[in-house]
Scaffold this active site. Structure first.
Site, mmCIF file in Angstrom:
data_model
loop_
_atom_site.group_PDB
_atom_site.id
_atom_site.type_symbol
_atom_site.label_atom_id
_atom_site.label_comp_id
_atom_site.label_asym_id
_atom_site.label_seq_id
_atom_site.Cartn_x
_atom_site.Cartn_y
_atom_site.Cartn_z
ATOM 1 N NE ARG A 50 -2.112 -1.592 3.543
ATOM 2 C CZ ARG A 50 -2.657 -1.767 4.752
ATOM 3 N NH1 ARG A 50 -3.943 -1.525 4.937
ATOM 4 N NH2 ARG A 50 -1.915 -2.163 5.771
ATOM 5 C CG ASP A 52 3.114 6.141 2.367
ATOM 6 O OD1 ASP A 52 2.237 5.356 2.793
ATOM 7 O OD2 ASP A 52 4.236 6.265 2.881
ATOM 8 N NE ARG A 197 7.572 10.039 2.406
ATOM 9 C CZ ARG A 197 6.448 10.688 2.711
ATOM 10 N NH1 ARG A 197 5.278 10.042 2.736
ATOM 11 N NH2 ARG A 197 6.486 11.978 2.991
#
Length: 268
Positions: A50, A52, A197
């Site tokens: 999934r 972002d 990230r």
């Protein structure tokens, strides 16, 4: 019921991530609408990862269950006829019902592209992360080695992460310089919310000389997100590969868009 696996590529810049939301501005919402129009009945999907808001994919893998009969190429071209330019089905394969896009995956690979240049480039808006200070790639590579193996990645986990465990197994880490680009590839059994990230934020701190090469190792031991670096931009992040032992799926062609061979000057 038949189970169909699809390979999906998308430019995530215009989308609010993968997972369906009430506002409908997600890749999953867009894809399921297109599939349902093509199949003339409601279609639900399950994905490998999934992604972002703003994150891209060269090879997202999904599966769906349907009673209808369609040729594999029809799933590709028929669905794409209902999709916007930023999303496209790349391949389709009928699979056995034991296959699961999420749970059958042994590993996922994310690739991050940094434009390390004095000024930003508007033609790459939304497609790369930009850092104007010159980064020490060797220091970043040395720091990243601490990520290899099984660790508690709590220091790189979003406060909104819903995973039951913060422990993940990192199989491969690669940090390489290609002209103005710095390419970081991470392969793990799975990733936590914002994990890549947050790792990138820490690596950039090392590359800028704000932290030393032991920074990543210390963060892993600390298991405390509040001690970590700021979450880095989503723009340069790509889901590039998902590995399924026992299944042979097509590799998405990146001819003309190799992350390693992108030459910014050629695009002017």
């Amino acid at each position: 019921m038949k189970r169909i696996a699809l390979g999906i590529a998308y430019n995530g810049h215009a989308w609010q991530g993968w997972q369906t939301q009430p506002h409908g501005q997600t890749v999953q919402d867009c894809l399921e609408l297109a599939l349902s129009r093509f199949a003339a009945q409601p279609i639900g999907t399950v994905c490998a990862g999934r992604t972002d808001t703003g994150v891209h994919a060269l090879n997202q893998v999904i599966h769906l269950d349907t009673p209808i009969e369609r040729a594999q190429e029809s799933w590709v071209r028929g669905t794409n006829a209902h999709l916007p330019p930023s999303v496209a089905v790349q391949w389709a394969r009928e699979v056995d019902t034991a296959f699961h896009a999420r749970f059958s995956a042994a590993s996922r690979t994310y690739t991050y592209v940094i434009l390390n240049a004095r000024v930003r480039h508007p033609l790459w808006d939304g497609r790369v992360g930009w850092v104007h200070q010159m980064l020490d790639v060797a220091a970043m590579r040395e720091a990243a080695n601490a990520l290899l193996g099984e660790h508690d990645f709590s220091s790189f986990r979003s406060s909104q992460c819903q995973a039951k465990s913060p422990v993940r197994l990192m199989h491969k880490v690669d940090v390489a310089s290609h002209g103005q680009k710095i390419i970081v590839r991470l392969t793990a059994n799975a990733f936590l919310h914002h994990m890549v990230r947050n790792i990138m934020g820490a690596l950039v701190q090392v590359g800028q000389g704000r932290e030393d090469e032991g920074y990543i190792a210390r963060l892993l031991l600390a298991r405390d997100r509040t001690l970590g670096a700021p979450t880095f931009s989503a723009h340069g992040l790509y889901l590039t590969e998902v590995d399924y032992p026992g299944y042979e799926f097509p590799r998405v062609s990146t001819e003309g868009f190799s992350l390693d061979s992108i030459n910014f000057e050629d695009k002017l």
